[in-house]
Design an enzyme around this catalytic site. Structure first.
Site, PDB file in Angstrom:
ATOM      1  N   HIS A  55      14.589 -29.323  40.239  1.00  0.00           N
ATOM      2  CA  HIS A  55      15.288 -28.352  41.089  1.00  0.00           C
ATOM      3  C   HIS A  55      15.062 -26.953  40.543  1.00  0.00           C
ATOM      4  CE1 HIS A  55      18.270 -29.014  37.930  1.00  0.00           C
ATOM      5  NE2 HIS A  55      19.011 -28.009  38.380  1.00  0.00           N
ATOM      6  N   HIS A  57      16.834 -24.378  39.337  1.00  0.00           N
ATOM      7  CA  HIS A  57      17.606 -23.585  38.364  1.00  0.00           C
ATOM      8  C   HIS A  57      16.748 -23.143  37.172  1.00  0.00           C
ATOM      9  CE1 HIS A  57      21.694 -25.234  39.941  1.00  0.00           C
ATOM     10  NE2 HIS A  57      21.274 -24.186  40.624  1.00  0.00           N
ATOM     11  N   ASP A  59      17.163 -22.856  34.025  1.00  0.00           N
ATOM     12  CA  ASP A  59      17.069 -23.646  32.787  1.00  0.00           C
ATOM     13  C   ASP A  59      16.206 -24.893  32.969  1.00  0.00           C
ATOM     14  OD1 ASP A  59      19.213 -24.614  34.414  1.00  0.00           O
ATOM     15  OD2 ASP A  59      20.082 -25.673  32.706  1.00  0.00           O
ATOM     16  N   HIS A  60      15.652 -25.081  34.162  1.00  0.00           N
ATOM     17  CA  HIS A  60      14.726 -26.195  34.431  1.00  0.00           C
ATOM     18  C   HIS A  60      13.307 -25.717  34.731  1.00  0.00           C
ATOM     19  CE1 HIS A  60      17.916 -29.349  34.704  1.00  0.00           C
ATOM     20  NE2 HIS A  60      18.623 -28.236  34.717  1.00  0.00           N
ATOM     21  N   HIS A 116      23.759 -31.202  43.732  1.00  0.00           N
ATOM     22  CA  HIS A 116      23.797 -30.105  42.747  1.00  0.00           C
ATOM     23  C   HIS A 116      23.084 -28.887  43.340  1.00  0.00           C
ATOM     24  CE1 HIS A 116      23.708 -28.156  38.841  1.00  0.00           C
ATOM     25  NE2 HIS A 116      22.399 -28.068  38.896  1.00  0.00           N
ATOM     26  N   ASP A 135      19.860 -32.518  37.077  1.00  0.00           N
ATOM     27  CA  ASP A 135      21.310 -32.281  36.984  1.00  0.00           C
ATOM     28  C   ASP A 135      22.069 -33.046  38.074  1.00  0.00           C
ATOM     29  OD1 ASP A 135      20.785 -30.584  34.896  1.00  0.00           O
ATOM     30  OD2 ASP A 135      21.198 -28.739  35.987  1.00  0.00           O
ATOM     31  N   HIS A 173      21.014 -32.601  30.286  1.00  0.00           N
ATOM     32  CA  HIS A 173      21.974 -31.904  29.416  1.00  0.00           C
ATOM     33  C   HIS A 173      22.696 -32.875  28.487  1.00  0.00           C
ATOM     34  CE1 HIS A 173      21.975 -27.822  31.172  1.00  0.00           C
ATOM     35  NE2 HIS A 173      21.718 -28.431  32.321  1.00  0.00           N
TER      36      HIS A 173
HETATM   37 ZN    ZN Z   1      20.901 -27.197  37.628  1.00  0.00          ZN
END
Ligand code: ZN
Length: 262
Positions: A55, A57, A59-60, A116, A135, A173
């Site tokens: 996805h 985001h 942090d990915h 998410h 996530d 995570h």
């Molecule tokens: Zn995420």
């Protein structure tokens, strides 16, 4: 069985980035930060052959640009969700698609798992029994509903729960201890969950990852996969968080409760 394995690459404060490799070639899953990925490639003498993204985001996906500069190959494949706009993605995927990678030799089935984010996908390597779910499903928890609805998350989690129980769950995570604490508040009488708390605390005390989990363990302990359990429903009702026994409303109530849980 092919000789491939998964390296855990910690990043930021609590992310796990994944490198799947055969001892020489590697695929990165959700490389939010290029630095730790490049350090792991160097340390294990691996070269990167593909990137998989779940996805959009940061942090990915935040490391994609730097990794593409590093590999410097115009034909380098970057797989990502069809329904999200992510810079650098060359192959856009959705439910029913498969990804075949030659080296390391891997084959992933793609699942749509919105909730998410609205276009979130997951990758299943059936022969290895691996799930890379970003996530969506966490060890003893689930992602926050930033873009999707409780009904979408319910369907997405049901899809993942239908995978074989021994499937390893590579989520993104290290949230497990907080998640298990919440799960115990939601379902205090669950014996498997009580045992899990002790086992996960032990791993963290030794600074070991609690991830991957398994689908089987999640089905026995993860409240977001157990929204029809009488103890969970009774607890939500007694706290005034739920009026009926509808599993989607229960998931929404659990997620809402977890958002403010300390
Ligand atoms: Zn995420």
């Amino acid at each position: 069985m092919r000789n491939v394995s998964v390296l855990t690459v910690p990043a930021f404060s609590d992310n796990y980035l994944w490198l799947i490799h055969d001892g020489s070639k590697a695929v990165a899953v959700d490389p939010g930060d290029a630095g730790p990925i490049m350090a792991a490639l160097d340390a294990h003498k691996l070269s990167l052959t593909a990137i998989l993204l779940t996805h959009h985001h940061a942090d990915h996906v935040g490391g994609v640009e730097a990794l593409l500069r590093h590999v410097n190959d115009p034909n380098f494949p970057v797989y990502g969700p069809r329904r999200e706009e992510i810079a650098g993605v060359t192959v856009r995927l959705g439910e029913g698609d498969t990804v075949e990678i030659g080296a390391p030799n891997l084959r992933f089935d793609v699942l749509d798992v919105p909730g998410h984010t609205s276009g979130h996908i997951a990758y299943v390597e059936r022969e290895q029994g691996w799930l890379f779910c970003g996530d969506t499903l966490f060890a003893c928890g689930c992602g926050r509903l930033f873009e999707g609805t409780p009904a979408q998350m319910t369907d997405s989690l049901a899809k993942l729960a239908a995978l074989p129980p021994e499937t390893l769950v590579y989520c993104a995570h290290e949230y497990t201890i907080g998640n298990v604490r919440f799960a115990l508040a939601a379902e205090p009488g669950n014996r498997v969950l009580q045992e899990r708390f002790a086992a996960e605390e032990e791993k963290r005390a030794q600074n070991k990852p609690t991830v991957p989990s398994t689908i089987g363990l999640e089905k026995h302990t993860n409240p977001f996969l157990r929204c029809a359990e009488p103890e969970i429903l009774r607890g939500l009702q007694a706290a005034g968080r739920l009026d009926d026994s509808d599993p989607v409303a229960a998931l929404a109530a659990l997620r809402e409760w977890k958002n403010g849980f300390k």
